[in-house]
Write a protein that holds these residues in place. Structure first.
Motif, PDB file in Angstrom:
ATOM      1  N   ASN A   1      -2.940   0.222  -3.321  1.00 17.40           N
ATOM      2  CA  ASN A   1      -2.238  -0.967  -3.589  1.00 17.40           C
ATOM      3  C   ASN A   1      -1.491  -1.054  -4.703  1.00 17.40           C
TER       4      ASN A   1
ATOM      5  N   LEU B   1       0.887  -1.227  -0.217  1.00 16.71           N
ATOM      6  CA  LEU B   1      -0.170   0.156  -0.100  1.00 16.71           C
ATOM      7  C   LEU B   1       0.756   1.133   0.061  1.00 16.71           C
TER       8      LEU B   1
ATOM      9  N   GLU C   1      -4.967   4.769   1.060  1.00 17.13           N
ATOM     10  CA  GLU C   1      -4.009   4.064   0.431  1.00 17.13           C
ATOM     11  C   GLU C   1      -4.159   3.297  -0.793  1.00 17.13           C
TER      12      GLU C   1
END
Length: 199
Positions: free
Chosen positions: A140, A85, A138
């Motif tokens: 990925n 992340l 966040e």
């Protein structure tokens, strides 16, 4: 004397005799032990190369200029990394806080960030402003797990562009300070039931 009375006296005498002799009752037993057991928690360890160093230390940046940095991510732990992340934080320093025109962009709105992993441009980090990236959740940045067996590290390209919008005199001397780029490794949320056969 009755039979019951004789039997009771005999048992009482026997118990008294054993207690006087210090005798005890014993049972035959056997114990099986399984020694040498050890249980160790898995290790999640993401290595960034270069590590623990500032990637962007630039002065006198001009509108239209672009900065590119490349890092490599490797799994040096013992567990699969399911997600990496990306998150960022910074402080905006306004050298001319007297400017109060809300229609003018701040420096962090004209600095655009892109992140590429291999040939893939990460959605949500595809030329958005630093301000938008900081405000977002966040992201990925990997689409496949990083396993401890992966020999080849994942190459991550970070590109920051100072977009030229022909109206940036008010940004002279402004700066992005304490810029932190974070890559947070996460294991899988769901444990593979097939792993139980190997435990």
């Amino acid at each position: 004397m009755k039979k019951k009375t004789k039997l009771g006296l005999a048992i009482g005498s026997l118990i008294m005799g054993i207690s006087l002799l210090g005798g005890t009752f014993a049972f035959i037993t056997e114990t099986e032990e399984f020694a040498g057991n050890k249980i160790t928690a898995g290790n999640l360890d993401l290595l960034a190369d270069p590590s623990h160093t500032a990637l962007f230390k630039v002065s006198n940046l001009l509108p239209g200029e672009q900065m590119t940095r490349t890092i490599e991510l490797s799994n040096i732990g013992t567990l699969d990394i399911q997600e990496v992340l990306f998150d960022m934080n910074y402080e905006l320093t306004d050298a001319n806080p007297i400017d109060t025109d809300d229609s003018l962009n701040q420096l962090d709105e004209d600095l655009k960030i892109e992140i590429r992993v291999g040939d893939e441009l990460i959605d949500g980090l595809d030329g958005v402003s630093l301000f938008a990236a900081k405000s977002a959740d966040e992201k990925n940045i990997i689409n496949a797990a990083l396993t401890p067996d992966d020999v080849q590290p994942v190459e991550v390209e970070i590109i920051i562009t100072y977009e030229d919008n022909n109206n940036q005199n008010h940004q002279k001397g402004d700066s992005i300070d304490n810029l932190v780029l974070s890559f947070d490794a996460k294991q899988a949320d769901i444990i593979d039931p097939e792993r139980a056969n190997d435990l």
